[in-house]
Write an enzyme that holds these catalytic residues in place. Structure first.
Site, PDB file in Angstrom:
ATOM      1  CB  ALA A 174      40.553 -19.308   8.961  1.00  0.00           C
ATOM      2  N   GLY A 179      37.463 -18.859  21.330  1.00  0.00           N
ATOM      3  CA  GLY A 179      37.699 -20.311  21.343  1.00  0.00           C
ATOM      4  C   GLY A 179      36.687 -20.905  22.177  1.00  0.00           C
ATOM      5  N   GLY A 180      35.520 -20.369  22.245  1.00  0.00           N
ATOM      6  CA  GLY A 180      34.546 -20.878  22.895  1.00  0.00           C
ATOM      7  C   GLY A 180      33.555 -22.168  22.447  1.00  0.00           C
ATOM      8  CG  ASN A 181      30.247 -23.531  24.328  1.00  0.00           C
ATOM      9  OD1 ASN A 181      31.208 -24.128  24.966  1.00  0.00           O
ATOM     10  ND2 ASN A 181      29.266 -23.268  25.114  1.00  0.00           N
ATOM     11  CB  ILE A 182      29.566 -21.112  18.468  1.00  0.00           C
ATOM     12  CG1 ILE A 182      28.702 -21.392  17.210  1.00  0.00           C
ATOM     13  CG2 ILE A 182      30.195 -19.536  18.345  1.00  0.00           C
ATOM     14  CD1 ILE A 182      27.605 -22.344  17.520  1.00  0.00           C
ATOM     15  N   GLY A 183      32.639 -21.416  18.453  1.00  0.00           N
ATOM     16  CA  GLY A 183      34.035 -21.015  17.876  1.00  0.00           C
ATOM     17  C   GLY A 183      34.645 -22.691  17.743  1.00  0.00           C
ATOM     18  NE  ARG A 184      36.734 -25.976  22.888  1.00  0.00           N
ATOM     19  CZ  ARG A 184      36.473 -25.434  23.708  1.00  0.00           C
ATOM     20  NH1 ARG A 184      36.520 -24.040  24.094  1.00  0.00           N
ATOM     21  NH2 ARG A 184      35.492 -26.151  24.592  1.00  0.00           N
ATOM     22  N   GLY A 185      33.349 -25.512  18.529  1.00  0.00           N
ATOM     23  CA  GLY A 185      32.660 -26.664  18.102  1.00  0.00           C
ATOM     24  C   GLY A 185      31.850 -26.487  16.650  1.00  0.00           C
ATOM     25  CE  LYS A 388      20.209 -19.079  15.076  1.00  0.00           C
ATOM     26  NZ  LYS A 388      20.850 -18.563  16.020  1.00  0.00           N
TER      27      LYS A 388
HETATM   28  N1  LIG Z   1      26.279 -21.732  21.720  1.00  0.00           N
HETATM   29  C1  LIG Z   1      25.400 -21.736  20.504  1.00  0.00           C
HETATM   30  O1  LIG Z   1      24.644 -22.438  20.680  1.00  0.00           O
HETATM   31  C2  LIG Z   1      25.533 -20.737  19.522  1.00  0.00           C
HETATM   32  C3  LIG Z   1      24.933 -20.734  18.554  1.00  0.00           C
HETATM   33  C4  LIG Z   1      25.024 -19.946  17.314  1.00  0.00           C
HETATM   34  C5  LIG Z   1      25.566 -18.627  17.658  1.00  0.00           C
HETATM   35  N2  LIG Z   1      26.166 -18.324  18.940  1.00  0.00           N
HETATM   36  C6  LIG Z   1      26.771 -17.102  19.287  1.00  0.00           C
HETATM   37  O2  LIG Z   1      27.895 -17.264  19.070  1.00  0.00           O
HETATM   38  C7  LIG Z   1      28.610 -16.278  19.738  1.00  0.00           C
HETATM   39  C8  LIG Z   1      29.490 -17.183  20.838  1.00  0.00           C
HETATM   40  O3  LIG Z   1      28.639 -17.713  21.861  1.00  0.00           O
HETATM   41  P1  LIG Z   1      29.255 -19.137  22.642  1.00  0.00           P
HETATM   42  O4  LIG Z   1      28.174 -20.008  22.965  1.00  0.00           O
HETATM   43  O5  LIG Z   1      30.436 -19.822  21.641  1.00  0.00           O
HETATM   44  O6  LIG Z   1      30.066 -18.447  23.912  1.00  0.00           O
HETATM   45  P2  LIG Z   1      31.319 -18.652  24.650  1.00  0.00           P
HETATM   46  O7  LIG Z   1      31.100 -17.885  25.988  1.00  0.00           O
HETATM   47  O8  LIG Z   1      31.149 -20.206  24.900  1.00  0.00           O
HETATM   48  O9  LIG Z   1      32.382 -18.249  23.793  1.00  0.00           O
HETATM   49  C9  LIG Z   1      32.692 -16.958  23.613  1.00  0.00           C
HETATM   50  C10 LIG Z   1      34.530 -16.815  23.553  1.00  0.00           C
HETATM   51  O10 LIG Z   1      34.870 -15.434  23.536  1.00  0.00           O
HETATM   52  C11 LIG Z   1      35.809 -15.340  24.176  1.00  0.00           C
HETATM   53  N3  LIG Z   1      36.212 -13.918  24.079  1.00  0.00           N
HETATM   54  C12 LIG Z   1      35.676 -13.018  25.083  1.00  0.00           C
HETATM   55  N4  LIG Z   1      36.019 -11.827  24.813  1.00  0.00           N
HETATM   56  C13 LIG Z   1      37.165 -11.798  23.720  1.00  0.00           C
HETATM   57  C14 LIG Z   1      37.954 -10.986  23.036  1.00  0.00           C
HETATM   58  N5  LIG Z   1      38.159  -9.749  23.355  1.00  0.00           N
HETATM   59  N6  LIG Z   1      38.855 -11.558  22.073  1.00  0.00           N
HETATM   60  C15 LIG Z   1      38.938 -13.126  21.758  1.00  0.00           C
HETATM   61  N7  LIG Z   1      37.940 -13.697  22.603  1.00  0.00           N
HETATM   62  C16 LIG Z   1      37.178 -13.267  23.297  1.00  0.00           C
HETATM   63  C17 LIG Z   1      35.597 -16.029  25.475  1.00  0.00           C
HETATM   64  O11 LIG Z   1      36.587 -16.096  26.256  1.00  0.00           O
HETATM   65  C18 LIG Z   1      35.026 -17.227  24.920  1.00  0.00           C
HETATM   66  O12 LIG Z   1      35.878 -18.174  24.773  1.00  0.00           O
HETATM   67  C19 LIG Z   1      27.362 -15.521  20.464  1.00  0.00           C
HETATM   68  O13 LIG Z   1      27.250 -14.462  19.785  1.00  0.00           O
HETATM   69  C20 LIG Z   1      26.344 -16.307  20.401  1.00  0.00           C
HETATM   70  O14 LIG Z   1      25.099 -15.772  20.417  1.00  0.00           O
HETATM   71  C21 LIG Z   1      25.957 -19.424  19.935  1.00  0.00           C
HETATM   72  O1  LIG Z   2      23.694 -16.879  22.088  1.00  0.00           O
HETATM   73  P1  LIG Z   2      22.570 -16.135  22.579  1.00  0.00           P
HETATM   74  O2  LIG Z   2      22.991 -15.943  24.100  1.00  0.00           O
HETATM   75  O3  LIG Z   2      22.350 -15.228  21.604  1.00  0.00           O
HETATM   76  O4  LIG Z   2      21.247 -17.258  22.427  1.00  0.00           O
HETATM   77  C1  LIG Z   2      21.250 -18.472  23.248  1.00  0.00           C
HETATM   78  C2  LIG Z   2      20.808 -19.404  22.483  1.00  0.00           C
HETATM   79  O5  LIG Z   2      19.472 -19.327  21.986  1.00  0.00           O
HETATM   80  C3  LIG Z   2      21.697 -19.752  21.195  1.00  0.00           C
HETATM   81  O6  LIG Z   2      22.927 -19.706  21.599  1.00  0.00           O
HETATM   82  C4  LIG Z   2      21.166 -20.824  20.492  1.00  0.00           C
HETATM   83  O7  LIG Z   2      21.862 -21.997  20.867  1.00  0.00           O
HETATM   84  C5  LIG Z   2      21.719 -20.878  19.095  1.00  0.00           C
HETATM   85  O8  LIG Z   2      21.556 -19.410  18.522  1.00  0.00           O
HETATM   86  C6  LIG Z   2      21.341 -21.965  18.387  1.00  0.00           C
HETATM   87  O9  LIG Z   2      21.827 -21.794  16.855  1.00  0.00           O
END
Ligand SMILES: NC(=O)c1ccc[n+]([C@@H]2O[C@H](COP(=O)([O-])OP(=O)(O)OC[C@H]3O[C@@H](n4cnc5c(N)ncnc54)[C@H](O)[C@@H]3O)[C@@H](O)[C@H]2O)c1
Ligand SMILES: O=P(O)(O)OC[C@@H](O)[C@@H](O)[C@H](O)[C@H](O)CO
Length: 561
Positions: A174, A179-185, A388
């Site tokens: 895959a 590789g951010g929060n939701i990607g890695r975690g 959601k």
């Molecule tokens: N954090 C949460 O709780 C959560 C939960 C559900 C959904 N989401 C969604 O997941 C998505 C990411 O959120 P996150 O919290 O992981 O954000 P994040 O900022 O931690 O991660 C985003 C990653 O994308 C990378 N990125 C940016 N431009 C890029 C590109 N052109 N090519 C490849 N990588 C690139 C960034 O460098 C970063 O590592 C958002 O749409 C968010 O709404 C987040």
């Molecule tokens: O990621 P966003 O910016 O769309 O919204 C921020 C938070 O509400 C979001 O990341 C939640 O933690 C997530 O959607 C929970 O599933």
């Protein structure tokens, strides 16, 4: 051993513990383990139902074509000296051969079956090399000393790379953008636990370098019943800033491509997918494309960018056979991954709760529905994503924007303030009316859902800061998003929207927040445009929409403040 000799392979029954048993037996019967920290039976047990019995060296085909060294195999070596006989490498490849594969050529084994990191069984007497990377092409094949897997070595002189096939699709791969929060975690965790090798793609040098250096990281789930940590490995990472062709190659041979980069970034991750779809072999099943963003129909939006790129910049005829090349499925992803503690590095702290719903219809009629444990496949995603976004994210954002104005740093602290707590509840009471009416979800079920969400966002151990949750206010105030989306639908039904407009007002006040470009842009728009133009521009509401004038009134109030 002469150059015609090869290995016999003992196929072990499907029981997953069988290789472990055999390994132990081999270890006790033959050479003792070298006791390096990387010689562990777990690696072998997890890897494959194949085990090589090193006593059964034969001259039988089909491995005769390997360029084995003519010198006899050494006895157990004292130290990992070079050069190393190729036999060690072929053994490793065979050890990891998938059970269902019919006999392959040794070269095919070698490339098709390399999990990462590939650990030699310590009991065998030639444990010198490990493959540093699971690789799709011979050009990317790298080697490391098995006693120091992060130290890369030159290929063994006896290995003739030119005899290996150019490309091999790994069994289950895959590619994940972000590789951010939701990607890695979350996404990578699920892919990893479902047996995928994950190839991360990101543009941040620090993330990519750390991922490649570390070879594994830890995800810690925080639940009401305590914490649980586990290790994510079997991944590689590529920086698309420098290695776009490599990214395209990886996607072209992957089973699934996902992203969690933020909705505004989807257009920037379309080009490599478009090129990969065009390059994809017709022998492979269609690529599964799943965006994991907080956005309604995010995959459809990604698809739009991908197919526009194909039409405008590549061979538009590719689109005639797109069903055979790619299947696009929308998803709803729910798991709170807060901003990570300073110094956490790659390790991710997440809540235990999760929900990942994915459309299944796109995979019908020849699609290849990914077997990802934890995904809930659904026929109709709309109820799930609206419930959601308009409950979790509406309550979350309401807490964030009120909290920001009140200078409260964390979401859980906002919820401990009774007045703000009630304000958050008022907003999701309004959205609940929509969810119940529109999606036929019972009031009782929605009430329970709301309680779960309030409890999740009140979790103090997550320490989710209000700036993360409030990030990107222009996106959050847009037409289909967490405030205007439900409020517009409720207004059309003549149902209450006061609490949602109150929360939207706080969102309009989220201006010039450090590190948040959209908050700066928001301030500029509100300064330069009339309330009417700003309302239209930011929310996308038509002037004749029943909500429009009420939003204009909110904007005027914020501009006058
Ligand atoms: N954090 C949460 O709780 C959560 C939960 C559900 C959904 N989401 C969604 O997941 C998505 C990411 O959120 P996150 O919290 O992981 O954000 P994040 O900022 O931690 O991660 C985003 C990653 O994308 C990378 N990125 C940016 N431009 C890029 C590109 N052109 N090519 C490849 N990588 C690139 C960034 O460098 C970063 O590592 C958002 O749409 C968010 O709404 C987040
Ligand atoms: O990621 P966003 O910016 O769309 O919204 C921020 C938070 O509400 C979001 O990341 C939640 O933690 C997530 O959607 C929970 O599933």
């Amino acid at each position: 051993m002469s150059s015609g000799q090869s290995l016999a392979v003992t196929r072990i029954a499907t029981a997953s513990h069988a290789p472990l048993a055999l390994h132990k037996e081999a270890a006790s019967d033959r050479a003792p383990c070298c006791r390096c920290p990387h010689c562990n039976v777990t690696a072998l047990a997890r890897a494959s139902p194949f085990v090589v019995d090193s006593s059964e060296l034969t001259t039988a085909p089909p491995f005769a074509s390997l360029p084995f060294p003519s010198s006899p195999l050494p006895a157990k070596p004292q130290s990992p000296t070079l050069p190393i006989p190729l036999i060690g490498i072929s053994l490793a490849a065979l050890l990891h051969a998938p059970q269902s594969t019919p006999p392959l050529s040794a070269q095919e084994h070698l490339l098709a079956t390399l999990p990462s990191p590939l650990i030699f069984p310590p009991c065998l007497p030639y444990p010198h090399y490990t493959f540093a990377d699971h690789t799709a092409t011979r050009h990317q094949l790298t080697f490391a000393d098995h006693t120091a897997p992060h130290k890369q070595l030159s290929p063994p002189p006896s290995l003739s790379l030119s005899t290996l096939p150019d490309t091999m699709a790994p069994t289950k791969k895959a590619v994940h953008f972000g590789g951010g929060n939701i990607g890695r975690g979350f996404v990578a965790e699920f892919l990893h636990n479902s047996g995928y090798e994950v190839v991360f793609v990101d543009v941040m040098d620090a993330i990519i370098n750390s991922l490649n250096d570390a070879k594994s990281y830890t995800v810690t789930e925080i639940g009401a019943d305590g914490q649980r940590s586990f290790t994510i490995d079997n991944y590689r990472a590529i920086n698309s800033k420098y290695n776009m062709p490599e990214v395209v190659n990886e996607i072209a041979t992957a089973e699934v491509v996902t992203c969690a980069v933020g909705p505004n970034i989807l257009k920037f991750v379309a080009e490599p997918v478009a090129k990969a779809i065009e390059a994809r072999s017709s022998d492979l099943p269609p690529l599964a494309v799943i965006a994991c963003e907080n956005m309604i129909n995010a995959t459809t939006a990604w698809k739009g960018h991908i197919e526009t790129y194909i039409k405008d910049k590549l061979n538009a005829e590719t689109l005639n056979t797109i069903e055979k090349r790619a299947r696009y499925a929308n998803s709803a992803i729910d798991r709170i991954v807060p901003q990570q503690d300073e110094g956490a590095g790659l390790n991710v702290k997440i809540e235990k709760f999760y929900e990942w719903c994915v459309e299944q219809k796109p995979f019908e009629n020849g699609g290849n529905k990914p077997a990802i444990e934890g995904i809930h496949y659904v026929d109709d995603l709309e109820p799930y994503i609206e419930r959601k976004l308009f409950t979790v994210n509406t309550s979350h954002a309401t807490a964030a924007y009120y909290g920001h104005q009140a200078k409260i740093p964390y979401i859980h602290e906002v919820l401990t303030d009774q007045k703000l707590h009630d304000t958050v509840r008022a907003a999701v009471k309004e959205t609940a009316a929509l969810i119940v009416k529109k999606h036929g979800i019972s009031q009782d079920e929605q009430d329970k859902y709301v309680e779960t969400i309030i409890s999740r966002i009140s979790n103090p151990t997550l320490k989710d800061n209000v700036e993360r949750v409030g990030r990107a206010p222009l996106r959050k105030l847009s037409r289909k998003e967490r405030f205007i989306g439900p409020a517009a639908q409720l207004a059309e039904m003549d149902l209450p929207v006061d609490a949602l407009l109150g929360a939207a007002e706080q969102a309009f006040r989220f201006q010039n927040v450090e590190g948040d470009e959209e908050s700066v842009e928001l301030a500029k728009i509100l300064k330069e445009k009339s309330a009417e133009d700003a309302a239209s521009h930011i929310t996308g509401l038509d002037k004749d929409h029943p909500l429009y004038e009420r939003v204009v009134a909110v904007v005027k109030k914020v501009q006058g403040a």
